[in-house]
Write a protein that holds these residues in place. Sequence first.
Motif, mmCIF file in Angstrom:
data_model
loop_
_atom_site.group_PDB
_atom_site.id
_atom_site.type_symbol
_atom_site.label_atom_id
_atom_site.label_comp_id
_atom_site.label_asym_id
_atom_site.label_seq_id
_atom_site.Cartn_x
_atom_site.Cartn_y
_atom_site.Cartn_z
ATOM 1 N N LEU A 52 31.928 47.680 33.786
ATOM 2 C CA LEU A 52 32.320 46.316 33.465
ATOM 3 C C LEU A 52 31.851 45.381 34.572
ATOM 4 O O LEU A 52 31.864 45.749 35.749
ATOM 5 C CB LEU A 52 33.843 46.161 33.347
ATOM 6 N N VAL A 53 31.462 44.187 34.193
ATOM 7 C CA VAL A 53 31.191 43.121 35.149
ATOM 8 C C VAL A 53 32.260 42.054 34.958
ATOM 9 O O VAL A 53 32.444 41.544 33.836
ATOM 10 C CB VAL A 53 29.789 42.510 34.942
ATOM 11 N N VAL A 54 32.983 41.743 36.031
ATOM 12 C CA VAL A 54 34.069 40.763 35.964
ATOM 13 C C VAL A 54 33.890 39.748 37.090
ATOM 14 O O VAL A 54 33.227 40.034 38.099
ATOM 15 C CB VAL A 54 35.452 41.446 36.085
ATOM 16 N N PRO A 55 34.485 38.556 36.948
ATOM 17 C CA PRO A 55 34.406 37.571 38.040
ATOM 18 C C PRO A 55 35.077 38.101 39.314
ATOM 19 O O PRO A 55 36.181 38.652 39.257
ATOM 20 C CB PRO A 55 35.168 36.368 37.476
ATOM 21 N N THR A 56 34.419 37.941 40.442
ATOM 22 C CA THR A 56 34.968 38.433 41.705
ATOM 23 C C THR A 56 36.278 37.742 42.063
ATOM 24 O O THR A 56 37.180 38.371 42.632
ATOM 25 C CB THR A 56 33.935 38.223 42.833
ATOM 26 N N ASP A 57 36.413 36.471 41.714
ATOM 27 C CA ASP A 57 37.638 35.750 42.028
ATOM 28 C C ASP A 57 38.644 35.768 40.878
ATOM 29 O O ASP A 57 39.641 35.049 40.909
ATOM 30 C CB ASP A 57 37.327 34.302 42.416
ATOM 31 N N GLY A 58 38.394 36.599 39.855
ATOM 32 C CA GLY A 58 39.287 36.664 38.699
ATOM 33 C C GLY A 58 40.474 37.577 38.928
ATOM 34 O O GLY A 58 40.544 38.330 39.920
ATOM 35 N N GLU A 59 41.402 37.560 37.974
ATOM 36 C CA GLU A 59 42.649 38.307 38.147
ATOM 37 C C GLU A 59 42.451 39.819 38.078
ATOM 38 O O GLU A 59 43.180 40.576 38.723
ATOM 39 C CB GLU A 59 43.686 37.850 37.121
ATOM 40 N N VAL A 60 41.465 40.305 37.321
ATOM 41 C CA VAL A 60 41.238 41.746 37.237
ATOM 42 C C VAL A 60 40.734 42.287 38.574
ATOM 43 O O VAL A 60 41.268 43.264 39.111
ATOM 44 C CB VAL A 60 40.234 42.081 36.113
ATOM 45 N N CYS A 61 39.704 41.645 39.113
ATOM 46 C CA CYS A 61 39.154 42.097 40.393
ATOM 47 C C CYS A 61 40.199 41.979 41.503
ATOM 48 O O CYS A 61 40.304 42.860 42.367
ATOM 49 C CB CYS A 61 37.919 41.271 40.732
ATOM 50 N N THR A 62 40.976 40.925 41.476
ATOM 51 C CA THR A 62 42.030 40.738 42.472
ATOM 52 C C THR A 62 43.063 41.853 42.383
ATOM 53 O O THR A 62 43.510 42.397 43.406
ATOM 54 C CB THR A 62 42.706 39.373 42.276
ATOM 55 N N ALA A 63 43.442 42.222 41.150
ATOM 56 C CA ALA A 63 44.437 43.277 40.969
ATOM 57 C C ALA A 63 43.899 44.637 41.412
ATOM 58 O O ALA A 63 44.634 45.454 41.979
ATOM 59 C CB ALA A 63 44.876 43.328 39.508
ATOM 60 N N VAL A 64 42.615 44.895 41.165
ATOM 61 C CA VAL A 64 42.016 46.157 41.603
ATOM 62 C C VAL A 64 42.033 46.241 43.127
ATOM 63 O O VAL A 64 42.390 47.272 43.709
ATOM 64 C CB VAL A 64 40.579 46.298 41.063
ATOM 65 N N ARG A 65 41.660 45.159 43.780
ATOM 66 C CA ARG A 65 41.650 45.152 45.250
ATOM 67 C C ARG A 65 43.053 45.322 45.832
ATOM 68 O O ARG A 65 43.238 45.939 46.885
ATOM 69 C CB ARG A 65 41.041 43.847 45.765
ATOM 70 N N ALA A 66 44.052 44.785 45.131
ATOM 71 C CA ALA A 66 45.426 44.830 45.638
ATOM 72 C C ALA A 66 46.134 46.140 45.342
ATOM 73 O O ALA A 66 47.225 46.393 45.870
ATOM 74 C CB ALA A 66 46.231 43.667 45.055
ATOM 75 N N SER A 67 45.534 46.988 44.510
ATOM 76 C CA SER A 67 46.188 48.240 44.131
ATOM 77 C C SER A 67 46.303 49.180 45.324
ATOM 78 O O SER A 67 45.326 49.410 46.051
ATOM 79 C CB SER A 67 45.390 48.913 43.010
ATOM 80 N N ALA A 68 47.488 49.731 45.502
ATOM 81 C CA ALA A 68 47.725 50.634 46.631
ATOM 82 C C ALA A 68 46.913 51.914 46.511
ATOM 83 O O ALA A 68 46.527 52.520 47.518
ATOM 84 C CB ALA A 68 49.219 50.960 46.726
ATOM 85 N N ASP A 69 46.641 52.353 45.279
ATOM 86 C CA ASP A 69 45.913 53.597 45.050
ATOM 87 C C ASP A 69 44.403 53.389 44.934
ATOM 88 O O ASP A 69 43.651 54.349 44.739
ATOM 89 C CB ASP A 69 46.425 54.285 43.782
ATOM 90 N N GLY A 70 43.978 52.140 44.968
ATOM 91 C CA GLY A 70 42.551 51.869 44.868
ATOM 92 C C GLY A 70 42.030 51.822 43.451
ATOM 93 O O GLY A 70 40.832 51.692 43.237
ATOM 94 N N ASP A 71 42.929 51.950 42.462
ATOM 95 C CA ASP A 71 42.509 51.819 41.068
ATOM 96 C C ASP A 71 43.583 51.060 40.302
ATOM 97 O O ASP A 71 44.682 50.831 40.790
ATOM 98 C CB ASP A 71 42.230 53.179 40.429
ATOM 99 N N LEU A 72 43.235 50.654 39.104
ATOM 100 C CA LEU A 72 44.135 49.854 38.277
ATOM 101 C C LEU A 72 44.174 50.423 36.869
ATOM 102 O O LEU A 72 43.134 50.518 36.211
ATOM 103 C CB LEU A 72 43.656 48.403 38.236
ATOM 104 N N ALA A 73 45.359 50.831 36.414
ATOM 105 C CA ALA A 73 45.512 51.258 35.022
ATOM 106 C C ALA A 73 45.265 50.049 34.125
ATOM 107 O O ALA A 73 45.910 49.005 34.285
ATOM 108 C CB ALA A 73 46.909 51.825 34.793
#
Length: 257
Positions: A52-73
């Motif tokens: 997937l390509v998503v906006p770097t400043d978007g909510e999906v990319c932000t949530a992935v970066r903030a995930s403690a496990d390094g991934d996002l369900a």
Amino acid sequence: MTRSIRPAALRPSAAERARTVAGRPAAAVCAAGIDGSRVLAHTITAHGQVLLVVPTDGEVCTAVRASADGDLAALLMVTDHAPVPLHDAVRAQVWLSGWLTPVEPADQQEALLAFADVAPVGALLDVGSTATLLSLDLAEVVLGECGAVTEVDPDDYLAAVPDPLAAVEADMLQHLDASHPEQLALLASRVPAEWAGGGTVRPLGLDRFGFRLRFEQPAGHHRDVRVPFPAPVTGPEDLGVAVQRLLCAAERACPGR
């Protein structure tokens, strides 16, 4: 309300339909706290990697970066819209569930090339600046179509091949709808009256097994019916002959036309 009529006919498998629908551009990501965030581009590479390509400043990319496990369900939802105007334009949806992770910098160039081999979209040029490349570790695949929901084994999904007519389907159906009402009526004549139920016939879909027609009723209901080719086609180069044979068979069955 949709009522799908299913005469005995060859048709794509659920895995093939899911792969075909997943190739459509209309896609969004849902996750905890995220309700349908836009996706700039998505594909499945030849090696079965979901990217997937998503906006770097978007909510999906932000949530992935903030995930403690390094991934996002997350869930990737892809919607298939009919290429001609219909009362209900959504033909199908595919839901791909799994875990999103950023593609590692060392693997990014190879992943971008694999992405471009399947879908050479402009959004790839923005990866590394305003866009980020993510990988979806696929866990579950669900196809919603014709009022039914079907679970598809992820391995079967990844092994399936999208319909070979997917790239030409829209142009063919739009041309049929706008310029060939007589041919559309001939195709409709292949459908028994009790299945068609009257109404206005519209071209709904085209795949290697044949046409799908929609009969729209004045009250807003509709019925979807498959009109198969004499034999499945292998690609666009076989389509003209298959359509001609189908129309000739319809003319022979309706000598008074």
